[in-house]
Design an enzyme around this catalytic site. Structure first.
Site: not given
Length: 1007
Positions: A465, A532
């Site tokens: 991220e 995820e």
């Protein structure tokens, strides 16, 4: 080393300016290297205890300065540190009374306190001044010595006996320095200035508790004059995966003449597989061993071989090193990943290094528990989110068999994602800023150098991220050139497709299954993984089956649930979350996303994962077994199967062990041996279970790996037995018989007394319930706002009518209510009471006028808190919901009512699905609730839904009653994410639809 400080030139003075310079991230460090183990003798190797390693773990001295103004020149040999306190290493400072732990997710810890931008750091920068005294082990006296910090958050300046040693920043890979010339035989003084923040903090914005300290081991490493500095072992398969090839590249500190080596490859029994001997003439030793008779490594069959490298001088052994290897090929072909020729599916979980008492200073016991529990739950893969773990973890993954995504310690989430998920990469790092290239690339290099020999690691990840940019493109290029035997991953390019080539995998986070399917059905160029998904926050992981169903597409290669363990910190015997330490800013309970609770007890979600991740897919239909073997390398004959017959929840038959032989990837249908069952005997369950045939390191022989059942449903129907006496008075209706009395209020419309054998069971008025204590997913999806009209609708129901009808074998009491919500008709409850005190309750919800969702429909009952034990026949043993039924099976289960409360942050919990009967009791007796021709959902808890929703922590709840919620239905719990995604439509309740609850209440007489 940075591109500012020339590596060949030693730096002798520390400079605080390094803290804010992204181009200075290591000073005087030695090159990163493999994590092989070295010993001084054969005996040491066999015992596993090396005299070449001296631990400095234990009690250190510390001065802690919250404002960063520590004692001046504390590193000097003659500095008086008598006022310093004691601290444990390894350990997080904040858990030992130095500073406070702070939990934030995306935002940086200083957000709102100071307006700073990369590479600036907060003006309030806590400083820990560590001191450790030690004597040097005798084995070190004649050798070169390095000092290694395995993990330090965040920036460390190091001195030894007053001499500056070096500087390091990467918190999760070693910082190692040569210290030979600074050492004394006795009374050495090691000093470390550890700053919580540096420019590196912009690259360490992971979703975890922000804690500092020397949280991994500190050691001295002795290096003989012949010493293995670095070892690269490439263990692959040839000849259709039947033979092994070992490519050896060794970097040897070569300071002696007449040197030689011997390399051995030994199997798990210690038998010699291959050997090579030769002279050492330079620092580089390279050769290949081919056609080795080896067995392939996989998570299913983690066959390991030990490589031993002996270094001799004039025939005398100076050092022997060892490294476990697994022979395997991991390839990317035509957009699909293959392990040893087989398409792989990752059935994974993300995992933080976390211990509720120790923070990130986790133990070997923690690791082994995690790995064994993962294996027992059919999890075959783990993503090290979002940093390299302790070396030991990879050795254990090699040994037990888990596939690993190893991820560089790089996350800059808060530099580009703003409130509401808005993207603004205006000051994103590293992005395209070449000032950050060295630091970013060093994090990947450090990880790869240390971990390169571990068979379990299949994928290198650049970080997490951190958006995208040219720096990531450069990092990706390095990884692929440095290691073509693995696949390179980075999810962040989904935010800027200009850099799509910076990943070999199409990796996304929290994409709904339908969105993933669109990718898979439109000529996918890359393999897809959900790096995820299935956000496991609180009561969650609903409809995981929608994702596992995607395995039918070749390019879908699995995913990693977020995440493994709740990050709750223990204090005074309670588990706490963000904000509980007065930490601000904070993201509160968002640290509780685990499949297991913070104290390493399993949550009910894990049973669901085990069922859906199973490699043996079982289905029982018409008495036959449909079996699909999704193992890659294991024949189904490696398991034994049992068929069991249950009648009304009781085991009446179990077969002998059966074997069904299917090769990996094959499917088959098998006839099963069942005894005859008379139709009138009751509800029949035909169950098949699959078990381990032999002991494995993670479970014993007989462990159940998969199961399935077919139910010949036969729900009980109420049949009244005799009519009770009726007393129709002004204010109440009384019904009584032998040893029971029931009183209905004509004013309230509810039963106000329920007595059996003289004992009162109703402690408060019953109520309709249309609500549940909001789950984390409910809150994130906005259901608290959208469905608020239902929260107190039942509490404020208004009686419209009550009447009584006498029948031949029973008495009917009929009630009608209106709600503060517009309905299509009256809300009614009918009670049919017979002469034995049994009450058949039928509650009818006519449907609402307005469109929308209904959280639940049923009745709430407050019973005596002394009813502390339960026994029921239904799906179990865990709580279940319409979108999380898998992993629960029909049977009779029992326990303590308080155990029905799962220790999430307080929210909906404890529901049992497909209940046939449910008993609540103490030593005096109790009540039984029975389904009446329809499935029943029921929960029994020490707390009401209103209490649960009002509490922030479980320990705040008080037990005044035993609360029963009997429901005709409840919506699913969801789990695609916890910040917006709704429960899937098929698991929602349409508020406009009529619903009916039917159950029977009767006394439970204990024999």
């Amino acid at each position: 080393m940075s591109n500012k400080l020339v590596k060949e030139k030693r730096v002798d003075q520390a400079d605080l300016a390094w803290l804010t310079d992204p181009e200075v991230y290591e000073v005087n460090t030695i090159p990163p290297h493999s994590d092989h183990e070295s010993f001084q003798s054969q005996e040491e190797l066999e015992e596993g205890k090396s005299s070449l390693v001296q631990s400095l773990d234990g009690d250190w001295l510390i001065d802690y300065a919250e404002n960063g103004q520590g004692p001046v020149n504390f590193y000097a040999e003659d500095f008086d540190d008598s006022n310093f306190k004691s601290v444990k290493v390894p350990g997080n400072l904040e858990l030992q009374g130095f500073g406070q732990p702070q939990y934030v997710n995306v935002q940086y810890p200083w957000d709102g306190s100071e307006e700073i931008f990369p590479p600036q750091i907060p003006s309030k920068n806590p400083l820990a001044s560590y001191v450790r005294y030690f004597d040097l082990d005798e084995a070190f006296w004649d050798k070169e010595v390095s000092l290694k910090f395995d993990g330090a958050a965040t920036a460390i300046y190091v001195w030894l006996n007053g001499h500056f040693v070096g500087y390091g920043e990467d918190s999760f890979t070693p910082s190692e320095f040569m210290v030979t010339k600074f050492l004394k035989k006795e009374n050495n003084r090691l000093a470390v200035a550890l700053y919580k923040y540096s420019s590196a903090s912009w690259l360490e914005d992971q979703d975890f508790w922000r804690m500092s300290g020397l949280f991994r081991s500190v050691t001295l490493q002795a290096k003989p004059r012949l010493h293995l500095e670095d070892l690269k072992l490439t263990a692959s398969l040839t000849d259709n995966y039947q033979k092994g090839k070992l490519e050896v590249e060794a970097n040897i500190a070569y300071r002696l003449p007449n040197a030689s080596f011997k390399l051995e490859v030994r199997d798990s029994e210690g038998d010699l597989v291959a050997e090579k001997l030769g002279p050492i003439r330079s620092e580089q030793l390279e050769f290949t061993l081919a056609d080795l008779p080896v067995a392939a490594w996989s998570a299913e069959k983690p066959n390991l071989y030990q490589v031993r490298l002996y270094l001799y001088q004039a025939g005398s052994l100076l050092e022997v090193s060892r490294q476990e290897v697994g022979f395997r090929n991991f390839e990317l072909k035509d957009g699909i990943m293959y392990l040893n020729g087989q398409r792989i599916v990752f059935k994974g979980a993300n995992r933080h290094e976390f211990d509720s008492k120790l923070g990130r200073a986790i133990t070997e016991e923690d690791m082994i528990w995690d790995i064994k529990t993962m294996k027992r739950s059919n999890i075959n893969a783990v993503r090290c989110s979002h940093y390299p773990n302790q070396s030991l973890f990879y050795r254990l993954c090699d040994k037990y068999g888990l596939y690993v995504i190893d991820e560089a310690n790089l996350e800059s989430h808060g530099t580009w994602e703003k409130v509401g998920g808005h993207e603004d990469p205006s000051f994103n790092v590293p992005g395209d800023d070449q000032h950050w290239l060295g630091a970013s690339l060093s994090r990947v290099k450090n990880m790869m150098a240390r971990d390169k020999n571990h068979a379990s690691i299949l994928i290198w990840s650049l970080g997490n991220e951190s958006y995208a940019g040219t720096v990531f493109a450069q990092m990706a290029d390095y990884v692929r050139k440095a290691d073509p035997t693995r696949v390179q991953h980075y999810e962040g390019v989904t935010h800027n497709r200009k850099f799509d080539d910076a990943t070999q995998i199409e990796s996304r986070m929290y994409a709904p299954a339908k969105v993933i399917e669109e990718y898979l059905t439109n000529k996918p160029a890359k393999p897809f993984i959900s790096v995820e998904y299935a956000h496991a926050m609180g009561n969650s992981v609903g409809d995981l089956a929608a994702y596992t169903a995607l395995e039918k597409y070749p390019h879908y290669q699995g995913g990693f649930i977020w995440d493994w363990i709740d990050q709750g910190l223990e204090k005074d015997g309670h588990l706490l979350y963000g904000g509980d330490f007065d930490d601000r800013p904070t993201d509160y309970e968002f640290c509780g996303n685990g499949l297991v609770f913070a104290d390493r007890t399993e949550s009910p979600k894990l049973a669901n994962v085990k069922a859906l991740y199973a490699n043996l897919k079982l289905e029982v239909k018409d008495g036959q077994l449909f079996l699909k073997n999704d193992n890659l390398f294991t024949n189904s004959s490696s398991y034994y199967f049992l068929t069991s017959l249950l009648v009304d929840g009781k085991l009446t038959y179990q077969s002998r062990p059966l074997t069904f032989g299917l090769e990996p990837g094959e499917s088959g249908t098998f006839a099963l041996p069942w005894p005859e069952v008379a139709d009138e005997k009751g509800e029949v369950v035909y169950r098949v279970t699959a078990h381990l045939k032999e002991d494995l390191p993670w479970a014993d022989e007989g462990f159940t790996v998969a199961e399935a059942e077919e139910v010949a449903q036969k729900l009980p129907e109420f049949k009244p037995e005799g009519r009770p006496d009726l007393v129709d008075s002004d204010y109440n209706l009384g019904l009584k018989g032998n040893n029971f009395q029931i009183l209905f209020s004509k004013v309230k419309g509810w039963p106000v007394s329920l007595k059996y054998a003289g004992r009162e069971y109703l402690k408060r008025l019953p109520e309709f319930t249309f609500w549940r204590a909001l789950t984390d997913n409910d809150r994130g999806a906005g259901y608290g706002y959208d469905l608020a009209r239902w929260e107190n609708a039942g509490k404020y129901a208004r009686l419209k009518d009550i009447s009584c009808e006498v029948k031949e074998d029973s008495v009917l009491v009929k009630t009608a209510f209106t709600l503060p919500v517009a309905l299509k008709g009256d809300l009614t409850v009918t009670y049919e009471v017979d002469g034995r005190g049994k009450i058949a309750v039928t509650a009818d919800f006519p449907g609402a006028e307005e469109a929308g969702l209904l959280p639940a429909f049923g009745l709430n009952l407050a019973l005596p808190k002394e009813l502390t034990d339960y026994r029921y026949y239904g799906l179990g043993p865990n709580e279940s919901y319409p979108d999380r039924l898998e992993g629960n099976y029909l049977g009779i289960y029992q326990g303590a009512v308080k155990k029905n409360f799962s220790p999430y942050r307080p929210q909906e919990t404890g529901n049992r699905s497909k209940v046939r009967w449910y008993q609540l009791f103490d030593e005096k007796g109790g009540l039984e609730f029975t389904a009446n021709g329809a499935d029943l959902n029921l929960s029994a808890l020490p707390y009401s839904a209103a209490q649960i929703e009002a509490a922030d922590h479980a320990f705040e709840l008080t037990n005044n009653y035993t609360w029963v919620r009997a429901l005709s239905a409840q919506m699913g719990v969801g789990g695609d994410d916890s910040w917006g995604q709704k429960v899937h439509p098929e698991f929602c309740l349409d508020a406009q639809k009529a619903r009916q609850l039917r159950l029977v209440i009767q006394p439970l007489l204990l024999k």
